[in-house]
Structures are given as structure tokens and as C-alpha cells.
Write a protein that holds these residues in place. Structure first.
Motif, PDB file in Angstrom:
ATOM      1  N   GLN A   1       0.853  -1.192   0.000  1.00  0.00           N
ATOM      2  CA  GLN A   1       0.000   0.000   0.000  1.00  0.00           C
ATOM      3  C   GLN A   1       0.894   1.249   0.000  1.00  0.00           C
ATOM      4  O   GLN A   1       1.877   1.307   0.741  1.00  0.00           O
ATOM      5  CB  GLN A   1      -0.860  -0.011   1.265  1.00  0.00           C
ATOM      6  N   ILE A   2       0.534   2.213  -0.841  1.00  0.00           N
ATOM      7  CA  ILE A   2       1.341   3.439  -0.919  1.00  0.00           C
ATOM      8  C   ILE A   2       0.434   4.650  -0.777  1.00  0.00           C
ATOM      9  O   ILE A   2      -0.704   4.644  -1.259  1.00  0.00           O
ATOM     10  CB  ILE A   2       2.082   3.489  -2.273  1.00  0.00           C
ATOM     11  N   HIS A   3       0.907   5.656  -0.115  1.00  0.00           N
ATOM     12  CA  HIS A   3       0.224   6.945  -0.116  1.00  0.00           C
ATOM     13  C   HIS A   3       1.133   7.960  -0.792  1.00  0.00           C
ATOM     14  O   HIS A   3       2.230   8.236  -0.316  1.00  0.00           O
ATOM     15  CB  HIS A   3      -0.093   7.401   1.317  1.00  0.00           C
ATOM     16  N   LEU A   4       0.662   8.452  -1.942  1.00  0.00           N
ATOM     17  CA  LEU A   4       1.406   9.508  -2.629  1.00  0.00           C
ATOM     18  C   LEU A   4       0.811  10.819  -2.130  1.00  0.00           C
ATOM     19  O   LEU A   4      -0.312  11.159  -2.476  1.00  0.00           O
ATOM     20  CB  LEU A   4       1.252   9.365  -4.141  1.00  0.00           C
ATOM     21  N   GLN A   5       1.556  11.544  -1.295  1.00  0.00           N
ATOM     22  CA  GLN A   5       0.992  12.634  -0.474  1.00  0.00           C
ATOM     23  C   GLN A   5      -0.143  12.004   0.339  1.00  0.00           C
ATOM     24  O   GLN A   5       0.114  11.124   1.128  1.00  0.00           O
ATOM     25  CB  GLN A   5       0.522  13.792  -1.353  1.00  0.00           C
ATOM     26  N   SER A   6      -1.407  12.380   0.088  1.00  0.00           N
ATOM     27  CA  SER A   6      -2.490  11.719   0.826  1.00  0.00           C
ATOM     28  C   SER A   6      -3.314  10.801  -0.089  1.00  0.00           C
ATOM     29  O   SER A   6      -4.327  10.237   0.310  1.00  0.00           O
ATOM     30  CB  SER A   6      -3.404  12.784   1.455  1.00  0.00           C
ATOM     31  N   PHE A   7      -2.842  10.658  -1.331  1.00  0.00           N
ATOM     32  CA  PHE A   7      -3.603   9.867  -2.309  1.00  0.00           C
ATOM     33  C   PHE A   7      -3.205   8.393  -2.226  1.00  0.00           C
ATOM     34  O   PHE A   7      -2.046   8.052  -2.431  1.00  0.00           O
ATOM     35  CB  PHE A   7      -3.333  10.427  -3.713  1.00  0.00           C
ATOM     36  N   PRO A   8      -4.148   7.475  -1.912  1.00  0.00           N
ATOM     37  CA  PRO A   8      -3.781   6.057  -1.755  1.00  0.00           C
ATOM     38  C   PRO A   8      -3.626   5.351  -3.101  1.00  0.00           C
ATOM     39  O   PRO A   8      -4.406   5.574  -4.018  1.00  0.00           O
ATOM     40  CB  PRO A   8      -4.953   5.482  -0.951  1.00  0.00           C
ATOM     41  N   LEU A   9      -2.602   4.515  -3.185  1.00  0.00           N
ATOM     42  CA  LEU A   9      -2.372   3.714  -4.390  1.00  0.00           C
ATOM     43  C   LEU A   9      -2.358   2.240  -3.984  1.00  0.00           C
ATOM     44  O   LEU A   9      -1.740   1.882  -2.982  1.00  0.00           O
ATOM     45  CB  LEU A   9      -1.025   4.067  -5.035  1.00  0.00           C
ATOM     46  N   ARG A  10      -3.017   1.419  -4.767  1.00  0.00           N
ATOM     47  CA  ARG A  10      -3.081  -0.017  -4.456  1.00  0.00           C
ATOM     48  C   ARG A  10      -1.770  -0.706  -4.879  1.00  0.00           C
ATOM     49  O   ARG A  10      -1.078  -0.220  -5.785  1.00  0.00           O
ATOM     50  CB  ARG A  10      -4.247  -0.656  -5.212  1.00  0.00           C
ATOM     51  N   PRO A  11      -1.482  -1.870  -4.259  1.00  0.00           N
ATOM     52  CA  PRO A  11      -0.309  -2.623  -4.706  1.00  0.00           C
ATOM     53  C   PRO A  11      -0.458  -3.031  -6.171  1.00  0.00           C
ATOM     54  O   PRO A  11      -1.544  -3.404  -6.599  1.00  0.00           O
ATOM     55  CB  PRO A  11      -0.322  -3.864  -3.808  1.00  0.00           C
ATOM     56  N   ARG A  12       0.621  -2.915  -6.967  1.00  0.00           N
ATOM     57  CA  ARG A  12       0.547  -3.216  -8.402  1.00  0.00           C
ATOM     58  C   ARG A  12       0.623  -4.714  -8.647  1.00  0.00           C
ATOM     59  O   ARG A  12      -0.144  -5.260  -9.425  1.00  0.00           O
ATOM     60  CB  ARG A  12       1.715  -2.552  -9.135  1.00  0.00           C
ATOM     61  N   MET A  13       1.610  -5.364  -8.024  1.00  0.00           N
ATOM     62  CA  MET A  13       1.802  -6.803  -8.261  1.00  0.00           C
ATOM     63  C   MET A  13       2.598  -7.405  -7.117  1.00  0.00           C
ATOM     64  O   MET A  13       3.233  -6.675  -6.359  1.00  0.00           O
ATOM     65  CB  MET A  13       2.536  -7.031  -9.586  1.00  0.00           C
ATOM     66  N   ALA A  14       2.536  -8.714  -7.011  1.00  0.00           N
ATOM     67  CA  ALA A  14       3.339  -9.397  -5.988  1.00  0.00           C
ATOM     68  C   ALA A  14       4.800  -9.403  -6.431  1.00  0.00           C
ATOM     69  O   ALA A  14       5.091  -9.666  -7.598  1.00  0.00           O
ATOM     70  CB  ALA A  14       2.833 -10.823  -5.811  1.00  0.00           C
ATOM     71  N   ILE A  15       5.668  -9.035  -5.517  1.00  0.00           N
ATOM     72  CA  ILE A  15       7.110  -9.064  -5.815  1.00  0.00           C
ATOM     73  C   ILE A  15       7.786  -9.745  -4.637  1.00  0.00           C
ATOM     74  O   ILE A  15       7.596  -9.330  -3.483  1.00  0.00           O
ATOM     75  CB  ILE A  15       7.699  -7.641  -5.975  1.00  0.00           C
ATOM     76  N   SER A  16       8.573 -10.773  -4.914  1.00  0.00           N
ATOM     77  CA  SER A  16       9.284 -11.446  -3.815  1.00  0.00           C
ATOM     78  C   SER A  16      10.495 -10.604  -3.420  1.00  0.00           C
ATOM     79  O   SER A  16      10.823  -9.623  -4.098  1.00  0.00           O
ATOM     80  CB  SER A  16       9.740 -12.837  -4.261  1.00  0.00           C
ATOM     81  N   ASP A  17      11.167 -10.995  -2.319  1.00  0.00           N
ATOM     82  CA  ASP A  17      12.352 -10.213  -1.910  1.00  0.00           C
ATOM     83  C   ASP A  17      13.617 -10.680  -2.632  1.00  0.00           C
ATOM     84  O   ASP A  17      14.716 -10.250  -2.307  1.00  0.00           O
ATOM     85  CB  ASP A  17      12.536 -10.241  -0.387  1.00  0.00           C
ATOM     86  N   ASN A  18      13.444 -11.547  -3.627  1.00  0.00           N
ATOM     87  CA  ASN A  18      14.574 -12.016  -4.413  1.00  0.00           C
ATOM     88  C   ASN A  18      15.004 -10.931  -5.409  1.00  0.00           C
ATOM     89  O   ASN A  18      14.203 -10.513  -6.246  1.00  0.00           O
ATOM     90  CB  ASN A  18      14.148 -13.289  -5.162  1.00  0.00           C
ATOM     91  N   PRO A  19      16.268 -10.475  -5.348  1.00  0.00           N
ATOM     92  CA  PRO A  19      16.704  -9.391  -6.238  1.00  0.00           C
ATOM     93  C   PRO A  19      16.502  -9.700  -7.721  1.00  0.00           C
ATOM     94  O   PRO A  19      16.184  -8.798  -8.501  1.00  0.00           O
ATOM     95  CB  PRO A  19      18.192  -9.252  -5.916  1.00  0.00           C
TER      96      PRO A  19
END
Lengths: 539, 109
Positions: free
Chosen positions: A239-257
Motif C-alpha cells: 500500500q502506498i500513499h502519494l501525499q495523501s492519495f492512496p495507491l493499491r499494490p501493483r503486483m506481488a514481488i518477492s524479496d529475491n533481487p
């Protein structure tokens, strides 16, 4: 798994493109009890086995130590009779005085977390002055400085503990909390932040200081807040807030570089990754600054370069001048008298915006090296280079010769990323000077200062005017000039010239033994009389 | 198979200063984890044990002729300091960096 680039530990959690700061929960108010006692709570996290608590300068206060960790700690305590110390019941903390004198430590009721301790303290003492999180401290010092805060209710919020004036924390640096690498390239920048699964960070405030694309990858439940509104592209699994605007998660990303790299390049249709950073700090709140390394201030960039043994790591010039107005340059072949002051201007054409610092200067002529005292000269022009002045009096006892005048300089600038000042390492800047020792003459010449010269010149002028007036008066009264009078005056005035002086300061005017043809003119005579003074010829 | 379980690695080693008589001058901590390096440096040496070139050569010689050379040794390759509180002439002082007190990394040398 293979990393995107060669990760390096970021010492102090700050470098040219990324800065990471912990934002632990805390608060502070202007609360004091009715008898002027402050109430402070210290929440120990990631307890070290040994640390120091210094209360010597503390105000009249109650200090409550708490920790949710079961690890036992020992604290060297510099106590203060005006301070009452509490330790919560389940906190394994032992205080020891340097002289091993017994200490009175009070016990506070057990508390599950810092919020519960805050509630207990507020009920017991009527309020709380501060709550401070100390993660793995080396020393905790109460400064005695009174903080001024409008709030009277202590509500836990992410904070920067260093902003509190009444407490100074020296913390052990977390080991390998931030690793990062940067790859310079042309075109749009792409920065990747990876918080691997298992790290406890949950809230990240991100400051992006230039237009870029970012991949913000964190464990499930991580919340990213982007603080600015630049032109940015975002990819995240959280979950991201750009200033106060919420953005949904785009896709699943593992912690594998490798997975992150592939998804990042594909999503942004990019061929390059600018930076890749991994955060492994076990706290809840952090703040992050990311910038484009290539626009960082120049000195920090040159700081990274490896200086070759023959050339300085950054171009700096030193020009010498003979006058304090820095208008008369001294060339390499000119000789400088050791009693004269020399003025130097040190500048960098490449990094004009950086300020130049001079730590020391010295003169060298193999095998002699002497420290050269210098004075900083004021400068009022914009982007002024460094201006100094020197006196070569220190070489007075040595024969004339060629000397290398060297100064150790460094360039300093403010990093855009965090407004912290950064300086290059010191490098010498050198100029060759031909120094001639000043040899005072043995004859007894008068030494005229500027005021004496001006005074004598004015006196000579005045006498000339009076003489002209007198001649004019005589001419009006008698109708003809008095040649003899003029001659005697010239003779009298010649006494003022300095006789027997071999310095050649003046041209002696011989006393005329017979009247010159011009003596028939009163006007010419008066001019001649003026010229006969030694001062007028000097002037 | 056994070799894989016994490969050179860092293991816990709790030290109580009282047991070694250091409690006479170290006031705190009373005990700490010093860690130790345990295990065998079997062929092939991996990057995890940051082998020196000499360790690699010694391992290869041992592999071809065990009587000619021993296997490389599993030893600390990085040591870290700890903070201690110690007493000297009745005065207690904190030393934040008491060097080389615990193993940070093990390797084959």
C-alpha cells in the motif's frame, strides 16, 4: 540469490544517494509537576549489555527506564540527587556507580509496552515531559536544557530523538542495516528499495529529491508514504500513499533481487537500474531520502575519486598579489621582500559553488620547511574565492631563494540529499615565490610616513602661496618685483631638503648663486620657490 | 554426507567471566556469547568460508595426498569488540570497544 549490483554497507546509513533515519515513537511536552519536577521515560530497545547514563546536569526530574526485552543490561550511572530513577518491574537493568556506592532505584509496575508505561506515569505524576526511544545506546545524557514545547500532552508519534534539547543519545550504529549500490547511466533513473521479508519495518516515509522511477518492495503490511509530488513512476507490492492519495499494490514481488530486477525493468520498459538498496533494520518506522547521485554536490562526488600521486583530486589554483585590494598579481619571477605582506587568492574554477577551507600553510625549500601563519582576508564579492595574506618575516634569517608556498585545502559543500555538509579530503595547493630578505640600511635616513609626506607637501604649498601673495602685495605697493627677497626665500627653503642623505629620496635643488633669467618674473619666481622644497619634488 | 553437517561454521560459546576468573576485574556483563569456530574445512572450500589462496592450495594437496598436508583450519576471520564495565583501583569504568572479544565470522585458513 544474486544481487542486482555489488551491495556495499552504507556506513552511518547515509551516502551520496540514500539516507536512512529511524523514526522511533516518542514525544515531548512542557510538562512539570507542581514542584517543578520533569517526568521522562526512556524505552530501551535492542538492549546493549553495558551502557552509560549521565544525570549530572539533569533538572529536578523523575526518569523511568523500561524495556520489552528480556536481555539483561548494566548501566554505569552518574547520578544526581535531584533525579529519582525508576525501572519497570520486568526490565532487567542494573545500575552501577563508578565508586560502587549503593544507589536508590525505585520500581515501577510491570508494563507490556511503552504506551502502558506512559499511561502509568501520566496517572502517577499528573503528566509526562518526554518519552524517548533508545535503541542499543552507548550513553544517555540529560543536558539540563529546558525544552520549549507548546503541547502539554505526550502522544507517541514517529520522531527524531536528536531534536530534543534536554537529552543526548549516543547510539551504537546498527550493523549492516542499509546496503546499497549505484550504477551511473544516462536517461531516466530507476531506484529500487527492497525490505526483505522478516524485517520488522512497517512504515516508511520516502523523500524523492529528483524525477525518477521507484520500486518500493517490502514485506506484507508495509506502508509507504511518498512525501513529495515530483514526476515519478511507482511500482510496489505494498500500500502506498502519494501525499495523501492512496495507491493499491501493483503486483506481488518477492524479496529475491532477480525477481525484483526482472519486474522492475519490464514494468518501466527500462534497460538500466540506477540504484538498488536493501534495508535490514528491525524498527517499525523509518524515513528515507533518495536522490540522483549525478546531481549531488560536486565535492561529494570528487571525494569518491582516488587522487593520483601527481595531481590533486580537484583543481585548485593559488594566485599571489602584492596589494590588499588583490589587483596587482605577483608573477613567478617577481621577488618578494620578506618584510612585505603577500596576498593570496585560492580558487576552484570547477567547483565555484563549493566553499574552500584552509587548515594550514607552510613554506618549503629543501631541506627547510616552516609553518606559515596566515590571516584570512575579508571578501565581499559574490562567489568569492578564499583570500589569505602572509608575511615572509619567518624567512628573515635565511638567504634569498626560491620557496614553495603550500596550503592544505579542502572543498566543502552541502549535500542536496540531506542538507548535511560534506568536505573533500585535504589536498595541497602550491605556488613558487622568490623571497628576498629585507636588509635595513645602516645610514640615518629619515623614515617618512605617508602623513609626514603629505604634511610637508602641504606646508610647502602653503609657503608658496604665501610667498606669491607677498610678492603680489609688494608689486601692488611698489610697482616692481623684489628679486633679492625671492632669492633669500629659496635659500631658506633649501634648508628643508635633506642634506647628506645617500638614499636618493630627494633631489637637492642647488641654491642659485646668481639670478636666473626667470627671476625677473614674480610669477615664475614663486613657482621656482615651490619647486625648491624637497617635498614638492617628492609629491 | 557427514561432512556437510560438520562444515566450518560459527557456533555459540557462552562465557561466564566467573568461570575463568575474569570477574575480579570485569564487573559487567557477567557473561556473554563469545562464539567459536567449529567444523572441518572439507574440499571444496566455498565462498562462505572466505578461503585464502593458501588454504585452497593446502586443501588440494590434502585431497591428492592426505599424508603430505593437513586440511585447512576453521578459524575466526573477523572478531568484534564488546562493551565492558571493568574496575581498576576501586573505580569502575565503561569501555565501549573492548576489541577481539567475540567471533563475527569464521573461515578456512
Amino acid at each position: 540469490s544474486e544481487s542486482i549490483c555489488e551491495l556495499k554497507d552504507v556506513s552511518g546509513n547515509s551516502n551520496d544517494w540514500i539516507v536512512l533515519r529511524e523514526k522511533p515513537l516518542g514525544c515531548w511536552t512542557d510538562f512539570q509537576t507542581e514542584n517543578g519536577t520533569e517526568v521522562h521515560i526512556i524505552n530501551l530497545e535492542d538492549n546493549p549489555s553495558v551502557f552509560t547514563v549521565n544525570l549530572l546536569k539533569a533538572n529536578k526530574s523523575v526518569v523511568i527506564f523500561t524495556s520489552s526485552s528480556a536481555q539483561s543490561s548494566h548501566a554505569m550511572l552518574f547520578d544526581n540527587p535531584a533525579v529519582s530513577i525508576y525501572v519497570t518491574n520486568k526490565t532487567s537493568l542494573t545500575f552501577i556507580h563508578p565508586t560502587q556506592k549503593p544507589l536508590q532505584i525505585l520500581t515501577a509496575p510491570p508494563a507490556g509496552n511503552v504506551s502502558a508505561v506512559l499511561r502509568w506515569a501520566a496517572e502517577t505524576f499528573g503528566g509526562v515531559t518526554s518519552v524517548t526511544n533508545a535503541r542499543n545506546p552507548k550513553t544517555i545524557t540529560f543536558t539540563g536544557v529546558k525544552g520549549s514545547q507548546n503541547s502539554s500532552r505526550c502522544e507517541l508519534m514517529p520522531e527524531t530523538p536528536t531534536e530534543k534539547p534536554f537529552i543526548h543519545l549516543e547510539l551504537n550504529e546498527p550493523i549492516e542495516a542499509l546496503k546499497s549500490c549505484y550504477m551511473k547511466h544516462e536517461g531516466e533513473k530507476l531506484h529500487i528499495i527492497n525490505i526483505p521479508d522478516g524485517v520488522t519495518i512497517r512504515h516508511v516515509s520516502v523523500h524523492l529529491l529528483s524525477d525518477c522511477n521507484v520500486v518500493l518492495r517490502g514485506p506484507a503490511g508495509t506502508h509507504w508514504i511518498i512525501k513529495n509530488s515530483l514526476r515519478i513512476g511507482i511500482l510496489s507490492n505494498n500500500q502506498i500513499h502519494l501525499q495523501s492519495f492512496p495507491l493499491r499494490p501493483r503486483m506481488a514481488i518477492s524479496d529475491n533481487p532477480t525477481d525484483i530486477r526482472q519486474k522492475a525493468l519490464s514494468y518501466f520498459s527500462s534497460g538500466f537500474i540506477s540504484s538498488y538498496s536493501e534495508i535490514r533494520l528491525n524498527v517499525t518506522n523509518v524515513e528515507l531520502w533518495i536522490t540522483d547521485y549525478s546531481i549531488s554536490s560536486a565535492p561529494t562526488e570528487v571525494e569518491k575519486t582516488t587522487p593520483s600521486p601527481t595531481s590533486p583530486p580537484f583543481p585548485v589554483q593559488m594566485q599571489l598579489f602584492s596589494s590588499p585590494d588583490f589587483t596587482t598579481p605577483i608573477d613567478n619571477n617577481s621577488r618578494v621582500l620578506s618584510d612585505k605582506r603577500v596576498y593570496a587568492e585560492i580558487s576552484s574554477q570547477t567547483f565555484r559553488e563549493a566553499s574552500i577551507r584552509v587548515s594550514s600553510c607552510w613554506v618549503r625549500s629543501t631541506p627547510v620547511t616552516r609553518e606559515m601563519p596566515f590571516r584570512e582576508e575579508p571578501c565581499f564579492i559574490k562567489d568569492c574565492p578564499k583570500r589569505l595574506s602572509f608575511s615572509f618575516q619567518i624567512l628573515q634569517d635565511l638567504p634569498a631563494g626560491s620557496w614553495d608556498l603550500e596550503c592544505a585545502v579542502k572543498l566543502c559543500g552541502v549535500k542536496r540529499i540531506n542538507n548535511e555538509e560534506s568536505c573533500t579530503s585535504e589536498t595541497p595547493v602550491k605556488r613558487n615565490v622568490q623571497v628576498k630578505p629585507f636588509t635595513p640600511t645602516t645610514n640615518s635616513c629619515f623614515e617618512f610616513g605617508l602623513s609626514a609626506v603629505l604634511g610637508i607637501a602641504f606646508g610647502g604649498f602653503l609657503i608658496g602661496v604665501l610667498l606669491t601673495g607677498a610678492l603680489w602685495f609688494i608689486k601692488i605697493r611698489t610697482g616692481h618685483p623684489v628679486a633679492l627677497g625671492m632669492r633669500s626665500t629659496a635659500a631658506e627653503l633649501s634648508v628643508l631638503s635633506i642634506s647628506g642623505c645617500p638614499c636618493g629620496l630627494t633631489k637637492r635643488q642647488p641654491v642659485p648663486t646668481h639670478p636666473s633669467p626667470s627671476e625677473n618674473s614674480s610669477a615664475n619666481a614663486s613657482i621656482g620657490s615651490t619647486q625648491s622644497t624637497p617635498t614638492s619634488s617628492m609629491a | 554426507r557427514k561432512a556437510k553437517n560438520n562444515y566450518c561454521r560459527r557456533t555459540s560459546l557462552k562465557v561466564n567471566f566467573k568461570d575463568i576468573g575474569w570477574d575480579k576485574w570485569i564487573v559487567a556483563p557477567p557473561e556473554y556469547d563469545a562464539y567459536e569456530c567449529k567444523g572441518v574445512c572439507y574440499f571444496p572450500l566455498t565462498d562462505d568460508v572466505s578461503p585464502s589462496r593458501h588454504a585452497v592450495i593446502q586443501t588440494l594437496v590434502n585431497l591428492s595426498n592426505p599424508k603430505k598436508a593437513n586440511m585447512a583450519c576453521c578459524v575466526p576471520t573477523k572478531l568484534d569488540p564488546i562493551a565492558v564495565m571493568y574496575q581498576e583501583k576501586g573505580v569502575i569504568t565503561v569501555r565501549h570497544l573492548y576489541e577481539e572479544m567475540k567471533v563475527a565470522k569464521c573461515g578456512c585458513r
